[in-house]
Scaffold this motif. Structure first.
Motif, PDB file in Angstrom:
ATOM      1  N   ALA A  19       0.856  -1.292  -0.069  1.00 54.47           N
ATOM      2  CA  ALA A  19       0.007   0.043  -0.004  1.00 54.47           C
ATOM      3  C   ALA A  19       0.827   1.322  -0.043  1.00 54.47           C
ATOM      4  N   GLU A  20       0.186   2.369  -0.704  1.00 57.58           N
ATOM      5  CA  GLU A  20       1.111   3.555  -0.490  1.00 57.58           C
ATOM      6  C   GLU A  20       1.269   4.088   0.788  1.00 57.58           C
ATOM      7  N   VAL A  21       2.276   4.762   1.194  1.00 55.35           N
ATOM      8  CA  VAL A  21       2.386   5.323   2.388  1.00 55.35           C
ATOM      9  C   VAL A  21       2.858   6.804   2.414  1.00 55.35           C
ATOM     10  N   SER A  22       1.740   7.747   2.819  1.00 56.09           N
ATOM     11  CA  SER A  22       2.162   9.318   2.769  1.00 56.09           C
ATOM     12  C   SER A  22       3.186   9.483   3.716  1.00 56.09           C
ATOM     13  N   GLY A  23       3.374   9.052   4.782  1.00 56.65           N
ATOM     14  CA  GLY A  23       4.064   9.691   5.936  1.00 56.65           C
ATOM     15  C   GLY A  23       4.042   9.102   7.300  1.00 56.65           C
ATOM     16  N   VAL A  24       4.520   9.564   8.172  1.00 52.61           N
ATOM     17  CA  VAL A  24       4.207   9.113   9.597  1.00 52.61           C
ATOM     18  C   VAL A  24       3.970  10.464  10.501  1.00 52.61           C
ATOM     19  N   SER A  25       3.315  10.155  11.616  1.00 57.51           N
ATOM     20  CA  SER A  25       3.321  11.364  12.614  1.00 57.51           C
ATOM     21  C   SER A  25       4.120  11.364  13.649  1.00 57.51           C
ATOM     22  N   ASN A  26       5.277  10.621  13.579  1.00 56.98           N
ATOM     23  CA  ASN A  26       6.297  10.807  14.452  1.00 56.98           C
ATOM     24  C   ASN A  26       6.698  12.092  14.858  1.00 56.98           C
ATOM     25  N   LYS A  27       7.080  12.488  15.858  1.00 58.89           N
ATOM     26  CA  LYS A  27       7.722  13.717  16.463  1.00 58.89           C
ATOM     27  C   LYS A  27       9.074  13.944  16.335  1.00 58.89           C
ATOM     28  N   GLU A  28       9.667  12.562  16.516  1.00 56.78           N
ATOM     29  CA  GLU A  28      11.204  12.605  16.677  1.00 56.78           C
ATOM     30  C   GLU A  28      11.770  11.640  15.194  1.00 56.78           C
ATOM     31  N   PRO A  29      12.694  12.095  14.553  1.00 56.68           N
ATOM     32  CA  PRO A  29      13.463  11.508  13.521  1.00 56.68           C
ATOM     33  C   PRO A  29      13.451   9.813  13.982  1.00 56.68           C
ATOM     34  N   LEU A  30      13.165   9.099  12.710  1.00 54.99           N
ATOM     35  CA  LEU A  30      13.221   7.874  12.742  1.00 54.99           C
ATOM     36  C   LEU A  30      14.323   7.334  12.484  1.00 54.99           C
ATOM     37  N   GLY A  31      15.099   6.048  12.869  1.00 58.92           N
ATOM     38  CA  GLY A  31      16.627   5.615  12.386  1.00 58.92           C
ATOM     39  C   GLY A  31      16.377   4.845  11.044  1.00 58.92           C
ATOM     40  N   ASP A  32      16.988   3.868  11.134  1.00 64.38           N
ATOM     41  CA  ASP A  32      17.320   3.168   9.983  1.00 64.38           C
ATOM     42  C   ASP A  32      16.010   2.184   9.634  1.00 64.38           C
ATOM     43  N   LEU A  33      15.279   2.487   8.557  1.00 62.22           N
ATOM     44  CA  LEU A  33      13.990   2.099   8.345  1.00 62.22           C
ATOM     45  C   LEU A  33      14.017   0.412   7.979  1.00 62.22           C
ATOM     46  N   ASN A  34      15.321  -0.113   7.782  1.00 57.62           N
ATOM     47  CA  ASN A  34      15.615  -1.444   7.191  1.00 57.62           C
ATOM     48  C   ASN A  34      15.534  -2.359   8.775  1.00 57.62           C
ATOM     49  N   ASP A  35      15.582  -1.669   9.753  1.00 57.74           N
ATOM     50  CA  ASP A  35      15.289  -2.112  11.285  1.00 57.74           C
ATOM     51  C   ASP A  35      14.213  -2.490  11.537  1.00 57.74           C
ATOM     52  N   PRO A  36      13.877  -3.774  11.828  1.00 54.75           N
ATOM     53  CA  PRO A  36      12.467  -4.092  12.246  1.00 54.75           C
ATOM     54  C   PRO A  36      12.095  -3.464  13.542  1.00 54.75           C
ATOM     55  N   GLU A  37      12.946  -3.340  14.426  1.00 48.02           N
ATOM     56  CA  GLU A  37      12.568  -2.482  15.268  1.00 48.02           C
ATOM     57  C   GLU A  37      12.378  -1.011  15.151  1.00 48.02           C
ATOM     58  N   VAL A  38      12.803  -0.503  14.413  1.00 50.55           N
ATOM     59  CA  VAL A  38      12.467   0.866  13.958  1.00 50.55           C
ATOM     60  C   VAL A  38      11.219   1.043  13.426  1.00 50.55           C
ATOM     61  N   LEU A  39      11.018   0.072  12.457  1.00 49.15           N
ATOM     62  CA  LEU A  39       9.711  -0.133  11.922  1.00 49.15           C
ATOM     63  C   LEU A  39       8.464  -0.148  12.981  1.00 49.15           C
ATOM     64  N   LYS A  40       8.539  -0.879  14.112  1.00 54.86           N
ATOM     65  CA  LYS A  40       7.519  -1.058  15.067  1.00 54.86           C
ATOM     66  C   LYS A  40       7.329   0.355  15.697  1.00 54.86           C
ATOM     67  N   THR A  41       8.303   1.381  15.604  1.00 55.74           N
ATOM     68  CA  THR A  41       7.821   2.706  16.189  1.00 55.74           C
ATOM     69  C   THR A  41       7.159   3.644  15.303  1.00 55.74           C
ATOM     70  N   CYS A  42       7.029   3.003  13.821  1.00 53.76           N
ATOM     71  CA  CYS A  42       6.433   4.136  12.931  1.00 53.76           C
ATOM     72  C   CYS A  42       4.975   4.292  13.275  1.00 53.76           C
TER      73      CYS A  42
END
Length: 330
Positions: free
Chosen positions: A181-204
């Motif tokens: 599915a297309e993704v517009s973006g995230v509502s996170n207020k802090e910069p995310l790390g490496d989005l290849n990291d499954p643990e970072v994806l959990k915080t999206c």
């Protein structure tokens, strides 16, 4: 019926210049426009708008890339029943935005069923759309930026070809699904790390923006609610435009669950409908397994009309040879 164990598995960015996908994309962050920024002019830069012109990943391009870059692809494939995209799921759930009848094809390869719409074979997005149809993409430019809280770059032309896609896994009844599915973006207020990291994806916290025309009744349309539900989006931003394509009032961020309850929209009935269709396809494809053939069918209202024979897929086919060899080796 519910969609359970919904999980964001991957984020991929499509590069229209190289026509390739890459991981760890440049994700965009939602920002609420300041009061002094209104009205937001959604006509701005329309003359420089860049349409897709048929330049987008085909139905199985995303899943092929995702599977071939998994650390344990065989383990994932053994537990998946269907590969498809959100657009196809929405049609099966009853979306009639672009007509009542649509043609599809199912291909079974090593026990997994791949579903696609035949619409992409005759894609019509080769011309610049009307200005009103570009409003959703221009609106994103006002509220999604490259870093949290940054100011938007609304003078830059909108390039509809550049998209970020999410790969989602979920269970629907007895079926395990992997869909894009297309993704517009995230509502996170802090910069995310490496989005290849499954643990970072959990915080999206995925975010989406809906455009409504002022005065239109039943604004919380089922299509947007279904899109948000399948995309794992809890909060939806809604921008109201006037007849001149201006957003004059502050954008509201609302709960998708609240919108569903207010519109008396029953997502469970739509998911039941989706499951019934997948069940029929699964039965029909039970004794077929060939990446070079597909079974075509039409959706008419809630009925499936299957063709009587398999269709051989003309080159270059649905899958590239590298993917076929990769799966066969597994």
């Amino acid at each position: 019926m519910d969609l359970v164990d919904l999980k964001l598995e991957n984020l991929l960015e499509y590069d229209p210049d190289t026509k390739s996908l890459k991981g760890n994309p440049q994700i965009l962050y939602y920002r609420q426009p300041r009061a002094t920024e209104y009205p937001l002019d959604l006509n701005k830069g329309y003359r420089r708008y860049i349409p897709r012109n048929g330049n987008f990943p085909r139905a199985f391009g995303l899943v092929q890339h995702h599977v071939m870059h998994l650390p344990k692809p065989r383990q994932v494939l053994e537990h998946m029943d269907f590969f498809l995209n959100r657009g196809t799921m929405l049609k099966f759930m009853g979306d009639r935005t672009y007509g009542k009848e649509t043609n599809y094809a199912a291909c079974r390869f090593k026990g997994c069923i791949y579903l696609r719409s035949l619409w992409e074979d005759q894609d019509e997005r080769y011309t610049v759309p009307s200005v009103a149809k570009t409003y959703p993409f221009k609106a994103r430019q006002y509220v999604f930026t490259r870093s949290p809280g940054a100011l938007p770059r609304t003078d830059a032309p909108v390039d509809e070809r550049k998209q970020v896609y999410g790969m989602f896994s979920a269970k629907l009844g007895s079926f395990r699904l992997l869909y894009s599915a297309e993704v517009s973006g995230v509502s996170n207020k802090e910069p995310l790390g490496d989005l290849n990291d499954p643990e970072v994806l959990k915080t999206c916290h995925l975010a989406s923006l809906k455009i409504d025309k002022e005065g239109r009744r039943n604004n919380s349309a089922p299509l947007w609610l279904m899109q948000s539900y399948l995309g794992g989006i809890d909060q939806l931003a809604i921008a109201n435009t006037n007849e001149r394509g201006h957003v004059c009032r502050p954008i509201k961020v609302v709960s998708c669950a609240k919108l569903m309850s207010e519109s008396q929209f029953n997502i469970h009935d739509r998911l039941q409908k989706l499951h019934k269709i997948l069940e029929e396809i699964s039965i029909k494809m039970s004794n077929k397994d060939n990446p070079h053939q597909e079974l075509r069918f039409k959706m008419r209202q809630d009925s499936i009309l299957f063709e009587n024979r398999l269709t051989s897929i003309e080159p270059p086919g649905n899958f590239n040879q590298q993917f076929i060899d990769f799966i066969n080796r597994l």
